[in-house]
Structure formats: C-alpha cells, structure tokens
Design a protein around this motif. Structure first.
Motif, PDB file in Angstrom:
ATOM      1  N   GLU A   1       3.910   1.459  -1.226  1.00 31.11           N
ATOM      2  CA  GLU A   1       4.505   1.577  -2.571  1.00 31.11           C
ATOM      3  C   GLU A   1       3.487   2.133  -3.591  1.00 31.11           C
ATOM      4  O   GLU A   1       3.823   2.962  -4.445  1.00 31.11           O
ATOM      5  N   ALA A   2       2.237   1.677  -3.466  1.00 37.26           N
ATOM      6  CA  ALA A   2       1.197   2.193  -4.386  1.00 37.26           C
ATOM      7  C   ALA A   2       0.947   3.683  -4.155  1.00 37.26           C
ATOM      8  O   ALA A   2       0.786   4.481  -5.116  1.00 37.26           O
ATOM      9  N   ALA A   3       0.954   4.087  -2.853  1.00 34.77           N
ATOM     10  CA  ALA A   3       0.762   5.514  -2.568  1.00 34.77           C
ATOM     11  C   ALA A   3       1.925   6.333  -3.080  1.00 34.77           C
ATOM     12  O   ALA A   3       1.770   7.447  -3.607  1.00 34.77           O
ATOM     13  N   ARG A   4       3.182   5.762  -2.935  1.00 37.85           N
ATOM     14  CA  ARG A   4       4.357   6.487  -3.432  1.00 37.85           C
ATOM     15  C   ARG A   4       4.314   6.644  -4.959  1.00 37.85           C
ATOM     16  O   ARG A   4       4.625   7.688  -5.499  1.00 37.85           O
ATOM     17  N   ARG A   5       3.926   5.543  -5.637  1.00 39.67           N
ATOM     18  CA  ARG A   5       3.797   5.628  -7.094  1.00 39.67           C
ATOM     19  C   ARG A   5       2.730   6.660  -7.511  1.00 39.67           C
ATOM     20  O   ARG A   5       2.922   7.430  -8.460  1.00 39.67           O
ATOM     21  N   GLU A   6       1.623   6.643  -6.807  1.00 38.98           N
ATOM     22  CA  GLU A   6       0.570   7.619  -7.126  1.00 38.98           C
ATOM     23  C   GLU A   6       1.065   9.041  -6.922  1.00 38.98           C
ATOM     24  O   GLU A   6       0.765   9.956  -7.679  1.00 38.98           O
ATOM     25  N   ARG A   7       1.870   9.228  -5.876  1.00 34.26           N
ATOM     26  CA  ARG A   7       2.397  10.554  -5.569  1.00 34.26           C
ATOM     27  C   ARG A   7       3.487  10.977  -6.562  1.00 34.26           C
ATOM     28  O   ARG A   7       3.602  12.138  -6.921  1.00 34.26           O
TER      29      ARG A   7
ATOM     30  N   SER B   1       0.831  -1.223   0.000  1.00 34.54           N
ATOM     31  CA  SER B   1       0.000   0.000   0.000  1.00 34.54           C
ATOM     32  C   SER B   1       0.856   1.259   0.000  1.00 34.54           C
ATOM     33  O   SER B   1       0.557   2.261  -0.679  1.00 34.54           O
TER      34      SER B   1
ATOM     35  N   THR C   1       0.273  16.635  -8.628  1.00 39.17           N
ATOM     36  CA  THR C   1       0.648  16.723  -7.204  1.00 39.17           C
ATOM     37  C   THR C   1       2.128  16.548  -6.952  1.00 39.17           C
ATOM     38  O   THR C   1       2.637  16.980  -5.909  1.00 39.17           O
ATOM     39  N   ARG C   2       2.859  15.944  -7.917  1.00 40.48           N
ATOM     40  CA  ARG C   2       4.260  15.687  -7.645  1.00 40.48           C
ATOM     41  C   ARG C   2       5.070  16.976  -7.717  1.00 40.48           C
ATOM     42  O   ARG C   2       4.741  17.889  -8.458  1.00 40.48           O
TER      43      ARG C   2
ATOM     44  N   PHE D   1       4.047   9.641  -9.829  1.00 38.51           N
ATOM     45  CA  PHE D   1       3.616   9.669 -11.232  1.00 38.51           C
ATOM     46  C   PHE D   1       2.401  10.564 -11.482  1.00 38.51           C
ATOM     47  O   PHE D   1       1.944  10.659 -12.622  1.00 38.51           O
ATOM     48  N   ASN D   2       1.858  11.199 -10.520  1.00 40.61           N
ATOM     49  CA  ASN D   2       0.733  12.129 -10.717  1.00 40.61           C
ATOM     50  C   ASN D   2       1.302  13.503 -11.094  1.00 40.61           C
ATOM     51  O   ASN D   2       2.082  14.082 -10.322  1.00 40.61           O
TER      52      ASN D   2
END
Length: 342
Positions: A23-29, A21, A35-36, A31-32
């Motif tokens: 890692e998924a939040a980090r990827r979302e943060r 979870s 927001t990045r 690759f977005n």
C-alpha cells in the motif's frame, strides 16, 4: 513469563506487513508527480516534448546562423579598417613626398633669415655691409621708444575721449527716453483722471435726475389719490374724469424727451472722450516708437563712425610698419635687435 507466538499469528503478521508495504509503494507511485501516469495525457505530453526539442533545435540553428553572420561582419569590418589604414598611410606618404619635393626649406620666403649656411654662401662684397658704429649698437633707441610712448599715449587719450563722448551720448539718450516716458505716463494719468471725473459727473447727474423723477412720481401719486364721497361710500369720487390734466402729461412728455436727449448727449460725449483718449494713447505710442527708432539710428551712426575711426587707425598703423621684402632689408629692421652694447 514470556508470551509465545503461534505460527498462525506470525503468518498473519507477515501478510499484514506485506500489505502495508504494498500500500505504501502504491501510494508513493500514485501521489508522486514525476512518476505517476494515471489521469495524464501521455500522447499530448510526448508531442509537447517533441515540439520543445524542435524549437530548441531551431533556436540552435538560428544561433549558429547569427554567429556566422557576426563572424562575416567582423571580417568585413577588419578588412575595411585595414583598407582605411593603408589609404591613410599612403596619403601620409604622398604628403611627405610632396613636401620633400615641392616644399623644401630653400623655397620659403623667410629662409634667407634662418639659413644656417648664410655666412658660408655670403659674398665678399655683401659681407662689408653693416651699420656704422659698434656691432649691435642702436643710437636712436631712446628717441624711437619716446616717440612710440607718445604715440601710444595719444591713441589712449583719443580712445578715452571717444568712450567718454559715447557714454555721454548714451546718458543723454537715456535721459531723453526717461523724460518722454514720464511725459507719456503723466498724459495718460491726466486722461484717466478726466475720464473718471466725467463718469462721476454723469453718475451724479443721473442720480439727481432719478431723484427728481421719483419726487415727481410721488407728487403725481398724491394728486391722483381718490377723495371720500359725500354719501360715505369709500372709493367713490364725485369727479367723473379721473385722468391727469393735460399740462401734467405734456410736462412729463417733455421731461422724458429731455432725458432722452441728455442721455444721447452724454453718450456722444463719452464716445468722443474715448476716441480722444485712444487717439492720444496711439499718438504717444507712435511718438515713443519714432523716438526709439531715432535713437537706434543714432546709435548705428555712432557705431559706424567708431568703426571707420578704428579702420583708419589700423590702416595708419599698418602704414607705419616697415616694408620688408624678400632679399631686401633696411636699417630699420636691424634697429629692433641688439639694442644694448652687450
């Protein structure tokens, strides 16, 4: 048989899910795009945002200034339109007042004919003036109409004669012009034919001359051909002098001089013919131009005569009309109305 889960396995599974979870939040943060913040110039973006805000504020202020100018211009246009409307109304009122003051119906020239109170204001001695006979009767109506018809017929016959004469004159001018054109064309064709005959004769003479020169050259070549020698050596002639006899050289010189003189004479004749042809064409063109000018002069003269005749007819027609003066009417005026007994 159910498989029992150990506490260590449960703990490991919980940690694995937590890592997944995170890692998924980090990827979302990462690759977005919205927001990045990794790899982005935050200060430059903030400056761009500030510049856009200032630009929007300046555009808003310019729009406000433009709206204020438009409102001011529209107010000025309304004021000018109201002023023009007021000036137009004032001018119309002035015109109406001027007409009421200085252009009353009583001051008109024909008011005595259309006066509604004419009979009321008529004097007793003027009321007795009337045409003898019945009221509204015209005893000379038929004679007057007959004279008018005869006069109209005479005018129509005169106009027809003038039109026929003008048409005949135009036809004669056209025939004369066509005849002159035909004569000019025939003369040009004749001159062209003469020129072609001269050229053909010159070509034939030149051909004959060239043929004679070729025959003479061939004869001279035959005479100058070397003879075989007595000793049998080819090309060796026993005659020591190989030049042409003096009579042949003199004849050739004379013939060449004759050719030169003949060529000069032909060239002179050709120039004379060309000059004569140019002279004839220019003379024919000048004649045609003079004829056209003469026709134009005749046409203008006929037009002036027709205009003078029309002016005389108009003047005579004006003289025949009754002379009506203000306050004075003769019997010819009343003869135009009430021509029947009804």
């Amino acid at each position: 048989m159910l498989k029992a889960e150990l506490p260590s396995e449960r703990l490991a599974r919980t940690r694995l899910e937590t890592k997944r979870s995170e890692e998924a939040a980090r990827r979302e943060r990462v690759f977005n795009d919205t927001t990045r913040t990794v790899g982005v110039d935050r200060k430059g973006l903030d400056m761009q945002v500030e510049e856009k805000k200032k630009q929007k504020e300046a555009e808003r202020e310019e729009q406000i200034v433009d709206v204020a100018k438009m409102l001011n211009t529209s107010k000025l246009a309304c004021l000018l339109q109201n002023q023009q409307v007021k000036e137009r109304r004032a001018m119309e009122k002035a015109v109406v007042s001027y007409r009421q003051q200085y252009q009353q119906p009583q001051s008109r020239r024909e008011f005595d004919l259309n006066d509604p109170d004419r009979l009321k204001n008529q004097k007793a001695r003027d009321a007795q003036m009337m045409i003898p006979g019945l009221v509204g009767e015209d005893p000379h109506h038929e004679d007057r109409q007959q004279r008018q018809r005869e006069q109209l017929r005479e005018w129509l016959i005169q106009q027809q004669r003038e039109q026929a004469a003008e048409k005949q004159q135009q036809e004669l001018e056209r025939l004369h012009y066509d005849r002159s054109r035909v004569d000019t064309d025939n003369r040009a064709l004749q001159l062209q034919k003469m020129e072609m005959e001269k050229r053909r004769a010159a070509a034939v003479a030149a051909t004959k001359c060239n043929r004679a020169m070729a025959e003479e050259k061939k004869q001279m070549d035959k005479e100058e051909k070397p003879f075989p020698s007595k000793v049998g050596v080819p090309g060796l002639c026993h005659i020591s002098n190989r030049k042409a006899p003096p009579e042949s050289l003199q004849q050739v010189t004379q013939f060449q001089k004759h050719q030169i003189e003949e060529k000069k004479r032909m060239e002179l004749e050709r120039r004379k013919q060309q000059e004569h042809f140019h002279h004839m064409t220019s003379a024919s063109a000048r004649t045609v131009l003079l004829k056209e000018r003469q026709e134009e002069r005749l046409r203008k003269q006929l037009r002036r005569q027709l205009d003078s005749a029309n002016i005389q007819l108009a003047e005579s027609r004006k003289q025949r009309q009754p002379d009506l003066e203000r306050g004075r009417i003769d019997d010819s005026f009343f003869s135009k109305f009430n021509t029947c007994s009804r």
